[in-house]
Design a protein around this motif. Structure first.
Motif, PDB file in Angstrom:
ATOM      1  N   THR A  92       0.800  -1.222   0.000  1.00  0.00           N
ATOM      2  CA  THR A  92       0.000   0.000   0.000  1.00  0.00           C
ATOM      3  C   THR A  92       0.832   1.271   0.000  1.00  0.00           C
ATOM      4  N   ALA A  93       2.104   1.199   0.390  1.00  0.00           N
ATOM      5  CA  ALA A  93       2.920   2.407   0.558  1.00  0.00           C
ATOM      6  C   ALA A  93       2.983   3.255  -0.709  1.00  0.00           C
ATOM      7  N   GLY A  94       3.191   2.633  -1.850  1.00  0.00           N
ATOM      8  CA  GLY A  94       3.281   3.382  -3.103  1.00  0.00           C
ATOM      9  C   GLY A  94       1.972   4.064  -3.463  1.00  0.00           C
ATOM     10  N   LEU A  95       0.866   3.390  -3.221  1.00  0.00           N
ATOM     11  CA  LEU A  95      -0.444   3.977  -3.504  1.00  0.00           C
ATOM     12  C   LEU A  95      -0.704   5.170  -2.589  1.00  0.00           C
ATOM     13  N   MET A  96      -0.286   5.057  -1.333  1.00  0.00           N
ATOM     14  CA  MET A  96      -0.472   6.141  -0.378  1.00  0.00           C
ATOM     15  C   MET A  96       0.333   7.380  -0.767  1.00  0.00           C
ATOM     16  N   MET A  97       1.558   7.197  -1.261  1.00  0.00           N
ATOM     17  CA  MET A  97       2.381   8.331  -1.667  1.00  0.00           C
ATOM     18  C   MET A  97       1.688   9.136  -2.761  1.00  0.00           C
ATOM     19  N   ILE A  98       1.170   8.458  -3.756  1.00  0.00           N
ATOM     20  CA  ILE A  98       0.512   9.144  -4.874  1.00  0.00           C
ATOM     21  C   ILE A  98      -0.792   9.787  -4.429  1.00  0.00           C
ATOM     22  N   PHE A  99      -1.563   9.083  -3.618  1.00  0.00           N
ATOM     23  CA  PHE A  99      -2.834   9.627  -3.145  1.00  0.00           C
ATOM     24  C   PHE A  99      -2.618  10.867  -2.279  1.00  0.00           C
ATOM     25  N   GLY A 100      -1.588  10.844  -1.434  1.00  0.00           N
ATOM     26  CA  GLY A 100      -1.348  11.961  -0.533  1.00  0.00           C
ATOM     27  C   GLY A 100      -1.062  13.259  -1.255  1.00  0.00           C
ATOM     28  N   VAL A 101      -0.279  13.198  -2.326  1.00  0.00           N
ATOM     29  CA  VAL A 101       0.122  14.410  -3.038  1.00  0.00           C
ATOM     30  C   VAL A 101      -0.890  14.795  -4.109  1.00  0.00           C
ATOM     31  N   MET A 102      -1.353  13.816  -4.871  1.00  0.00           N
ATOM     32  CA  MET A 102      -2.174  14.119  -6.043  1.00  0.00           C
ATOM     33  C   MET A 102      -3.669  14.061  -5.772  1.00  0.00           C
ATOM     34  N   LYS A 103      -4.034  13.506  -4.619  1.00  0.00           N
ATOM     35  CA  LYS A 103      -5.453  13.382  -4.260  1.00  0.00           C
ATOM     36  C   LYS A 103      -6.218  12.515  -5.257  1.00  0.00           C
ATOM     37  N   ILE A 104      -5.499  11.628  -5.930  1.00  0.00           N
ATOM     38  CA  ILE A 104      -6.161  10.665  -6.801  1.00  0.00           C
ATOM     39  C   ILE A 104      -5.661   9.271  -6.421  1.00  0.00           C
ATOM     40  N   VAL A 105      -6.510   8.280  -6.614  1.00  0.00           N
ATOM     41  CA  VAL A 105      -6.119   6.897  -6.358  1.00  0.00           C
ATOM     42  C   VAL A 105      -5.625   6.313  -7.675  1.00  0.00           C
ATOM     43  N   ASN A 106      -4.397   5.849  -7.683  1.00  0.00           N
ATOM     44  CA  ASN A 106      -3.794   5.290  -8.882  1.00  0.00           C
ATOM     45  C   ASN A 106      -4.289   3.863  -9.080  1.00  0.00           C
ATOM     46  N   PHE A 107      -5.333   3.714  -9.892  1.00  0.00           N
ATOM     47  CA  PHE A 107      -5.898   2.390 -10.114  1.00  0.00           C
ATOM     48  C   PHE A 107      -5.036   1.522 -11.019  1.00  0.00           C
ATOM     49  N   ALA A 108      -3.932   2.059 -11.513  1.00  0.00           N
ATOM     50  CA  ALA A 108      -2.961   1.229 -12.219  1.00  0.00           C
ATOM     51  C   ALA A 108      -2.017   0.545 -11.236  1.00  0.00           C
ATOM     52  N   HIS A 109      -2.205   0.792  -9.944  1.00  0.00           N
ATOM     53  CA  HIS A 109      -1.326   0.218  -8.924  1.00  0.00           C
ATOM     54  C   HIS A 109      -1.343  -1.308  -8.978  1.00  0.00           C
ATOM     55  N   GLY A 110      -2.520  -1.895  -9.200  1.00  0.00           N
ATOM     56  CA  GLY A 110      -2.597  -3.348  -9.305  1.00  0.00           C
ATOM     57  C   GLY A 110      -1.769  -3.880 -10.453  1.00  0.00           C
ATOM     58  N   ALA A 111      -1.809  -3.172 -11.586  1.00  0.00           N
ATOM     59  CA  ALA A 111      -1.001  -3.591 -12.742  1.00  0.00           C
ATOM     60  C   ALA A 111       0.491  -3.433 -12.456  1.00  0.00           C
ATOM     61  N   LEU A 112       0.851  -2.394 -11.691  1.00  0.00           N
ATOM     62  CA  LEU A 112       2.258  -2.213 -11.324  1.00  0.00           C
ATOM     63  C   LEU A 112       2.728  -3.344 -10.412  1.00  0.00           C
ATOM     64  N   LEU A 113       1.865  -3.779  -9.500  1.00  0.00           N
ATOM     65  CA  LEU A 113       2.191  -4.939  -8.667  1.00  0.00           C
ATOM     66  C   LEU A 113       2.456  -6.160  -9.537  1.00  0.00           C
ATOM     67  N   THR A 114       1.570  -6.383 -10.505  1.00  0.00           N
ATOM     68  CA  THR A 114       1.733  -7.523 -11.398  1.00  0.00           C
ATOM     69  C   THR A 114       3.018  -7.391 -12.215  1.00  0.00           C
ATOM     70  N   LEU A 115       3.298  -6.179 -12.688  1.00  0.00           N
ATOM     71  CA  LEU A 115       4.526  -5.947 -13.455  1.00  0.00           C
ATOM     72  C   LEU A 115       5.748  -6.289 -12.616  1.00  0.00           C
ATOM     73  N   GLY A 116       5.739  -5.887 -11.342  1.00  0.00           N
ATOM     74  CA  GLY A 116       6.842  -6.241 -10.457  1.00  0.00           C
ATOM     75  C   GLY A 116       6.977  -7.742 -10.292  1.00  0.00           C
ATOM     76  N   GLY A 117       5.837  -8.435 -10.234  1.00  0.00           N
ATOM     77  CA  GLY A 117       5.879  -9.891 -10.143  1.00  0.00           C
ATOM     78  C   GLY A 117       6.540 -10.522 -11.355  1.00  0.00           C
ATOM     79  N   TYR A 118       6.261  -9.974 -12.533  1.00  0.00           N
ATOM     80  CA  TYR A 118       6.871 -10.541 -13.741  1.00  0.00           C
ATOM     81  C   TYR A 118       8.344 -10.170 -13.858  1.00  0.00           C
ATOM     82  N   VAL A 119       8.755  -9.072 -13.223  1.00  0.00           N
ATOM     83  CA  VAL A 119      10.194  -8.794 -13.150  1.00  0.00           C
ATOM     84  C   VAL A 119      10.879  -9.889 -12.343  1.00  0.00           C
ATOM     85  N   ALA A 120      10.269 -10.279 -11.213  1.00  0.00           N
ATOM     86  CA  ALA A 120      10.815 -11.360 -10.401  1.00  0.00           C
ATOM     87  C   ALA A 120      10.847 -12.666 -11.191  1.00  0.00           C
TER      88      ALA A 120
END
Length: 277
Positions: free
Chosen positions: A18-46
């Motif tokens: 959740t930390a990355g989503l919180m950083m973006i939400f705190g400053v931009m006041k928007i919820v980055n709904f691409a966060h789930g895809a970024l999690l998946t992208l990180g999984g495929y890097v692994a």
């Protein structure tokens, strides 16, 4: 003891995710709904690091570089033109998440895959033998919390970021480049998102939809905790503990609904969540 460790490691996973989503939400006041895809992208890097036969520890820095690069492009090309239209920005990140997911399907297929954990084996905690990698998540979450807290409260960038969070118009009037703060924050949030995906992937299977359940939980946690790092850690600890207890003593299905239910109750009682006014 096993139950206590399950509570702590689950809370640690929730905070890391959740930390990355919180950083973006705190400053931009928007919820980055691409966060789930970024999690998946990180999984495929692994997964890619595992397939290449490299040391699994390399997946952590590589995922952050990949996430920062994607975040940079997304902020400049998609999010920045929509600063004044937050609802459109949210919809844009949702669509972006779908695009990233389909690109992953094209590149890797829909088959379930697995990635190697950087730390193998078990450690003894008292008389209990427990997964060493799961235990590693606890100090990792604490270190991430401390690093984010120190950055936001002990650096010039952190001061500027908090100024933008509190009052962007006033911060801009004082000479702070809010666009640069947004750019840096979005890139950092995306990097933390892909890192989180890399970290949690060895604990489960990997598929193109892996990030969706985590996105739902992360969204609920951010809505409750607001933009405070300490509040997020506390929320993850309380909600994560409740999820584990419900899953253990009732049903894993009900456990999966626990965070959403608790978030709904909390926001009904306190609409601004745990964030201080």
């Amino acid at each position: 003891m096993a139950l206590l460790l399950d509570l702590l490691t689950t809370a640690a996973m929730l905070f890391i995710v959740t930390a990355g989503l919180m950083m973006i939400f705190g400053v931009m006041k928007i919820v980055n709904f691409a966060h789930g895809a970024l999690l998946t992208l990180g999984g495929y890097v692994a997964f890619g690091v595992t397939q290449l036969g490299l040391d699994a520890w390399w997946s952590w820095p590589l995922s952050m570089v990949c996430g920062a690069a994607v975040g940079t492009m997304v902020e400049v090309l998609i999010v920045r033109p929509l600063y004044k239209r937050p609802l459109d920005a949210i919809l844009a990140t949702w669509g972006l998440g779908i695009v990233i997911g389909q690109l992953i399907v094209i590149g890797f297929g829909r088959d379930i895959k697995f990635a190697a954990a950087p730390l193998q084996g078990t450690w003894f905690v008292g008389d209990l033998e427990y997964s060493a990698y799961r235990l590693l998540l606890i100090p990792l979450a604490l270190a991430l919390c401390a690093a984010l807290h120190a950055m936001l409260n002990g650096t010039r960038f952190g001061v500027k970021t908090r100024a933008v969070i509190m009052n962007e118009e006033l911060a801009s009037g004082l000479g702070i480049n809010s666009n640069l703060v947004r750019f840096a924050t979005f890139s950092l949030g995306a990097a933390l998102g892909t890192l989180a995906g890399t970290v949690i992937t060895p604990l489960s299977s990997l598929d193109p939809m892996m990030g969706v359940p985590w996105l739902v939980s992360a969204f609920m946690l951010v809505m409750v905790s607001g933009h405070s790092v300490a509040s997020l850690l506390l929320t993850c600890l309380v909600f994560g503990a409740c999820q584990v207890l419900v899953s253990t003593y009732t049903s894993p299905v009900l456990g999966g609904l626990t965070i959403a239910l608790l978030a709904a109750i909390t926001l009904r009682i306190r609409p601004k969540g745990l964030a201080r006014d």
